[in-house]
Design a protein around this motif. Structure first.
Motif, PDB file in Angstrom:
ATOM      1  N   UNK A 307      94.907   2.289 -10.975  1.00 51.66           N
ATOM      2  CA  UNK A 307      95.598   2.188  -9.690  1.00 51.66           C
ATOM      3  C   UNK A 307      96.255   0.834  -9.489  1.00 51.66           C
ATOM      4  N   UNK A 308      95.880  -0.165 -10.276  1.00 56.13           N
ATOM      5  CA  UNK A 308      96.467  -1.489 -10.150  1.00 56.13           C
ATOM      6  C   UNK A 308      96.511  -2.189 -11.488  1.00 56.13           C
ATOM      7  N   UNK A 309      97.373  -3.190 -11.554  1.00 49.33           N
ATOM      8  CA  UNK A 309      97.491  -3.941 -12.795  1.00 49.33           C
ATOM      9  C   UNK A 309      98.049  -5.321 -12.532  1.00 49.33           C
ATOM     10  N   UNK A 310      97.696  -6.258 -13.392  1.00 50.40           N
ATOM     11  CA  UNK A 310      98.199  -7.626 -13.271  1.00 50.40           C
ATOM     12  C   UNK A 310      98.355  -8.220 -14.655  1.00 50.40           C
ATOM     13  N   UNK A 311      99.309  -9.130 -14.783  1.00 49.45           N
ATOM     14  CA  UNK A 311      99.573  -9.783 -16.062  1.00 49.45           C
ATOM     15  C   UNK A 311      99.735 -11.272 -15.806  1.00 49.45           C
ATOM     16  N   UNK A 312      98.960 -12.053 -16.509  1.00 50.77           N
ATOM     17  CA  UNK A 312      98.941 -13.501 -16.322  1.00 50.77           C
ATOM     18  C   UNK A 312      99.289 -14.204 -17.622  1.00 50.77           C
ATOM     19  N   UNK A 313     100.031 -15.302 -17.498  1.00 52.75           N
ATOM     20  CA  UNK A 313     100.449 -16.106 -18.638  1.00 52.75           C
ATOM     21  C   UNK A 313      99.672 -17.412 -18.604  1.00 52.75           C
TER      22      UNK A 313
END
Length: 646
Positions: A307-313
């Motif tokens: 239901x959710x997602x995140x991408x971090x650098x």
């Protein structure tokens, strides 16, 4: 379902239980019985043969006794000869009686062992020894055959009785022989039938049952079982068949479920491969990093119904994770986690450990301390974004309900993280390459401006200062001399600007180097009165790629520009050879220059440095040679070893 005999074992049977043992034992027993009966018939035939010889010799007793009577009745001119003949016949009779009594196995010859025969033989011998033989002796002494002839009939009666008894015994033995032969024939028939029955019972019937069982198995009747009636090899085979039938029945019963499971697994693998292919194709498309990350996240989330997602650098200098893109997260949560330190969140832990899986936040201590849990997410899966030898960041999937991530899904997400890392690294390297290319091109532009327009503007600045001084001094003659110089300087600067613009706009496709050289030479002829000789020969070499063609053309343009500005040449020769090696040579008959002087003030000859820089880009060798007052020569050589394919 019928189960095999619990006593059944697949180990080899004992020697006494083996089928081969029974067959061999039966064959040996039949052989012994037949041999015994054959030996019995041989013994009977031997007895019959001896009895036949005995009948013959017993019959000869009558003949010899009669012959003795004949010899006794013959006239005797010579008494000695007469006695010797009679004695010879008596001796033969004694020998015959002796052989009948003792027998002769070599002939064979022997009397039957029956008591009547033996008693009768004893009477014959006794009568011969006590009556008839002494009567023959008396007849020889008296010369009258009457005593012998009177005793002879009784002897013949005893001999006849002996022959009759032997013949009767012989007939009985013949009966026994025929009976034994009949019994032998019956035994042979019965033995054959018995062997056929035993072979049918031991081998053929089990094999037929096995064949029928296999036929039923071929018709998918997996409930068939074979009776285990023995512990021999065929019994073991029947037990093995039953075990195989049990396994096949179980397998067939579960086959549909297994097929469904395999179909589901194949569908899942196909889905994973399709997703991997789609994401791989997307990562190879051009675009900026934010578009790349957002598209990646939008394609990964449906794979696991997140239901959710995140991408971090990851920022390697500050050690912080910067939120690049997010999907399905509240704005407040995204703003709060825009920049976090590695040890402040689970995503930071994933960047160090490789993966973090949270099945249910409620089962973890201090669950209320996690921002994701506060926003209503119950599960989390975070993975590294990794390129070769470096971690670039993490991506996380958020779930509202507790969720287990299987090993196959974990491996897929790891692989996707690696592919994303490679794509991000390629984007960064491409950006750096473009930046370096811009820097290098700007450097060449600056060098070109410095070598042409800057020098012209410096000349114009000096002339303007002199014009200002002349105007203040009201020296009109000086003014009239300076104005044409200013006009000429402005025209030269304008020509330099146009030449630089033409160089910057030059674009060549494959195989267009020749047309570019011809255009450059034509422009040089319009700008300069020098004679230009162009000699181009194609010697079987492959065309240069566009990038190398452009660098060759820039070097030629720069060389012709130097000839026009500095050489004061009346003739320029340009030679190009495209063979195994690519060679470009330019020679003029101008003023030339002193190489030592050029080296001593290299900063004043930017054009030469520009040509050297472009030659290094080509991996080519550039040789400049000149003698003061005798012109100069430029030789560019691109060897076959460093040529690129067009």
């Amino acid at each position: 379902m019928t189960t095999p005999d619990p006593g059944f074992t697949a180990s080899p049977p004992a020697l006494s239980q083996r089928l081969s043992t029974r067959i061999v034992a039966s064959a040996i027993a039949a052989l012994l019985l037949i041999m015994a009966m054959i030996l019995g018939t041989l013994w009977l035939s031997w007895q019959l043969e001896g009895a036949a010889a005995a009948i013959n010799d017993a019959g000869s007793l009558r003949m010899r006794a009669t012959k003795v009577a004949v010899e006794l009745q013959k006239p005797a001119p010579n008494l000695t000869v007469h006695q010797s003949r009679v004695n010879a016949e008596l001796a033969l009779q004694d020998l015959t009686l002796a052989q009948l009594v003792s027998g002769n196995p070599a002939r064979p010859l022997f009397l039957p062992s029956e008591s009547l025969v033996q008693e009768q033989m004893a009477q014959v011998v006794h009568y011969w020894q006590t009556v008839l033989k002494p009567a023959a002796a008396t007849s020889l002494q008296t010369g009258s055959s009457q005593p012998y002839l009177q005793a002879l009939p009784e002897f013949i009666r005893h001999a006849n009785q002996l022959v009759l008894l032997v013949e009767q015994n012989n007939e009985r033995q013949n009966d026994w022989l025929r009976l034994s032969q009949g019994v032998l024939a019956l035994v042979a028939c019965a033995g054959t039938l018995a062997m056929i029955y035993l072979l049918y019972l031991w081998i053929i019937l089990p094999v037929l049952r096995l064949q029928q069982g296999l036929q039923k198995m071929a018709r998918h009747e997996f409930g068939v079982r074979l009776p285990i009636e023995s512990r021999d090899e065929l019994g073991i085979l029947a037990g093995g068949f039953n075990q195989m039938a049990d396994e096949l029945e179980g397998l067939y019963r579960d086959l549909e479920a297994r097929v469904q499971d395999k179909t589901a697994q194949l569908a899942a693998q196909n889905r994973e491969l399709s997703a991997l292919y789609e994401i791989e194709a997307f990562l190879n498309q051009p675009g900026d990093i934010e578009t790349l990350c957002r598209g990646f996240l939008q394609r990964v989330m449906p794979l696991l119904d997140a239901e959710g997602g995140s991408l971090r650098v990851l920022d390697g200098h500050s050690g912080k994770l910067h939120l690049t893109v997010s999907e399905g997260l509240a704005d407040a949560l995204a703003a709060e986690e825009n920049c976090t330190r590695l040890h402040d969140c689970l995503c930071g832990e994933a960047s160090q450990s490789g993966m973090v899986l949270v099945h249910d936040f409620r089962q973890r201590p201090r669950a209320e301390g996690y921002r994701c849990s506060k926003e209503g997410f119950a599960a989390l899966a975070a993975f590294q974004i990794i390129a070769p030898d470096q971690v670039l960041g993490t991506f996380a999937l958020h779930f509202h309900a507790p969720r287990d991530i299987g090993s196959a899904d974990s491996q897929l997400l790891r692989t996707l993280g690696q592919r994303l890392g490679v794509a991000l690294l390629n984007r960064r390297l491409s950006a750096k390459a473009r930046q370096l290319a811009v820097v290098e091109e700007r450097s060449l532009v600056a060098q070109g401006l410095h070598d042409s327009i800057a020098q012209g503007l410096n000349f114009l600045n000096l002339q303007v200062q002199m014009l200002d001084l002349a105007a203040k001094a009201d020296d009109m003659a000086e003014v009239r001399e300076i104005v044409p110089l200013l006009k000429t300087g402005v025209e030269e600067s304008y020509q330099d600007v146009r030449e630089l613009l033409l160089n910057f706009r030059s674009k060549l496709g494959p195989g267009e180097l020749m047309s570019g050289i011809e255009d450059t030479v034509a422009r040089f002829r319009r700008q300069c009165d020098a004679e230009v000789v162009l000699d181009v020969q194609e010697q079987g070499g492959a065309p240069l790629p566009p990038e190398q063609q452009l660098q060759v053309l820039f070097i030629l343009q720069e060389a012709l520009s130097n000839v026009r500005k500095h050489a004061c040449a009346s003739k320029v020769e340009i030679m190009m050879r495209n063979g195994a090696d690519f060679v470009l040579q330019l020679t003029d008959n101008g003023d030339g220059y002193d190489p030592a002087e050029v080296v001593s003030r290299a900063e004043g000859h930017i054009g030469l440095h520009i040509m050297q820089e472009r030659a290094r880009r080509l991996n080519a060798s550039l040789t400049l040679s000149s003698v003061q007052g005798e012109g100069c020569s430029l030789l560019l050589k691109l060897s076959q070893a460093v040529r690129q394919a067009a």
